[in-house]
Structures are given as C-alpha cells and as structure tokens.
Write an enzyme that holds these catalytic residues in place. Structure first.
Site, PDB file in Angstrom:
ATOM      1  N   HIS A   1      -3.504  -5.646   2.364  1.00  0.00           N
ATOM      2  CA  HIS A   1      -3.089  -5.836   3.751  1.00  0.00           C
ATOM      3  C   HIS A   1      -3.739  -7.150   4.193  1.00  0.00           C
ATOM      4  CE1 HIS A   1      -1.905  -1.554   4.403  1.00  0.00           C
ATOM      5  NE2 HIS A   1      -2.926  -1.263   3.636  1.00  0.00           N
TER       6      HIS A   1
ATOM      7  N   CYS B   1       0.791  -1.239   0.000  1.00  0.00           N
ATOM      8  CA  CYS B   1       0.000   0.000   0.000  1.00  0.00           C
ATOM      9  C   CYS B   1       0.823   1.288   0.000  1.00  0.00           C
ATOM     10  CB  CYS B   1      -1.004  -0.052   1.154  1.00  0.00           C
ATOM     11  SG  CYS B   1      -2.389   1.074   0.908  1.00  0.00           S
TER      12      CYS B   1
END
Ligand code: GLN
Length: 249
Positions: free
Chosen positions: A196, A95
């Site tokens: 994630h 990310c």
C-alpha cells in the site's frame, strides 16, 4: 488524443492506506502528457462491467470482513476476468484484492473465502490476530530488464504460498510471508502486491511502466513517455531508502 480506460473495483469496500492514490497518480501522470484518463467504478449492485473494454483494472486492500462480503460478488465475474487477463488487460491488485485472485484466503478464524482461482497461489492467516506483517517495505523489482527499488507499506495477517513468479525480492520488510525473500506476484500483465502506501506515488517508475505497458498494447506501438518532473518524488524516495536500507546505530 490518446486515452486509457481504468476500471476501479469496489472503491467503497477495498480502500486502505491510500490505495485510491494509485488511481490519482495514474490520472495525474497521464494528463500531464495530454493523455485522457477515463475512470469507471464498479461495486456490488452495479451492472456487470465489461472487463475487456478496459486497459487497466485496479483493486485495493480490505480487511477479512470486507473480503468475505465482496468475494461472493467477485466470483460471478470469474470467467470474464480470466478472459480480460488473457486478452492482456493490465490488473493491479493490492493486498486483499491480490489474495482474492488466488485459490483461497483462509482467515484468522479458519473460515475459507474462495478466491477467483485465476492463479494457483493461496493465502492463510496465522491463527493469532496480533501477529501481522506490518511496516514499511522495500523490494527490488525488475521492469523491462531494469531493476528498481519499490517502496511501500504492508499490513497483512495473510501468508501467501505457492508463488511461482514473485513481484520482487525483499530488501526490507516481510513480503508474502513473515521474513520472506519474495513479495507479491507478477506475471505479464498482472501485478499482485501487498504494498500500500500508495504504491504508485512512491514509485513513479512503476507507474510509468504500467502506463507504457497499457498504451503500447492499446495503440500497438512502442511509446516513449515524455519524462515528468519527479524531483519531489525522488527526494522522498531518497529519504525513505536511506531510512530503511542504511544501518543506523
Ligand atoms: N485481510 C487481509 C490480511 O490481513 C488483507 C489485508 C489488507 O488488504 N491490508 O491478510
């Protein structure tokens, strides 16, 4: 005894939704196979890490504020990071870290955070704080000619453009942009992804792909990894895939 050396970048700044779990999973899967796992950490103020000494470099996600703080530090290592990538060191970037390896990240307020420019993708957040790609995500990823489903959780306002080689095809969720068909970036020894979760505990096949890639490079052989008992991981995967991919009325 074989060993892998992992460098964990900015553990105190880039750690969202269990990103550290990825390091724990790698360590667990290595030690189960009697392979030593050395984990070094680097954060702002520490001595410059020797990126080329490592087999794998990991960095997690972080909010815009954290990204702007560490980006200034990260750019100091641009050339050494490029060299390590060219040498084949594996980089797993989640990310916020994924975004910072591109040209730039433009945040919600229009501020530009310069990236490392290692790759020519770029990310821009839409100027509405409430609009974010949030939720569970499933993508199809090809690892050594085999397609596997990778499950994760995404939460990003940033929309990533100009991806030449995506990590996977989106089956459920958003990906690089709202409603995108592609997720992440994957080129040889670099995976950048919005997933994630932690990514590797939900996807043991991906964890082993990375471990094998690193061991093969380090020891210059085609290592057959001893298989591990992934019964619980697979039960969890079956349940999640059923929940996300089967239409429920
Ligand atoms: N700040 C970035 C975004 O919102 C990254 C967020 C994250 O790492 N989860 O796009």
């Amino acid at each position: 005894m074989k060993e892998l050396k992992i460098l964990y970048l900015y553990p105190d700044i880039l750690e969202l939704y269990g990103d550290f779990g990825n390091i724990q999973v790698l360590k667990y899967r290595l030690e189960k196979r009697n392979i030593k796992c050395i984990i070094d950490q680097y954060t702002i103020g520490d001595n410059e890490p020797h990126f080329c000494d490592y087999d794998l470099v990991f960095a997690g996600g972080g909010a815009d504020q954290e990204q702007s703080i560490l980006a200034k530090d990260l750019v100091n290592y641009k050339n050494n990071i490029k060299k390590a990538i060219d040498n084949g060191v594996f980089f797993l970037l989640i990310c916020g870290a994924y975004q910072l390896f591109g040209k730039y990240y433009k945040d919600v307020n229009g501020n530009i955070i310069p990236g490392l420019e290692v790759f020519d993708y770029y990310t821009e957040a839409i100027n509405d704080r409430k609009k974010r790609c949030i939720g569970n995500i499933v993508i199809d990823v090809t690892l050594n000619d085999t397609t596997t489903k990778v499950i994760g959780f995404e939460n990003h306002g940033g929309q990533t453009f100009n991806i030449s080689t995506p990590f996977g095809n989106v089956l459920y969720g958003n990906g690089n942009k709202f409603g995108d068909t592609h997720e992440g970036f994957f080129l040889n020894n670099v995976i950048g992804t919005y997933l994630h979760g932690p990514l590797l505990s939900k996807n043991p096949e991906l964890a082993d792909y990375i471990i094998k890639h690193c061991l093969d490079r380090k020891y210059n052989e085609n290592i057959i990894l001893e298989s591990l008992d992934d019964k619980f991981e697979n039960l969890c995967r079956d349940q999640l895939l059923n929940q996300f991919l089967t239409p429920h009325n």
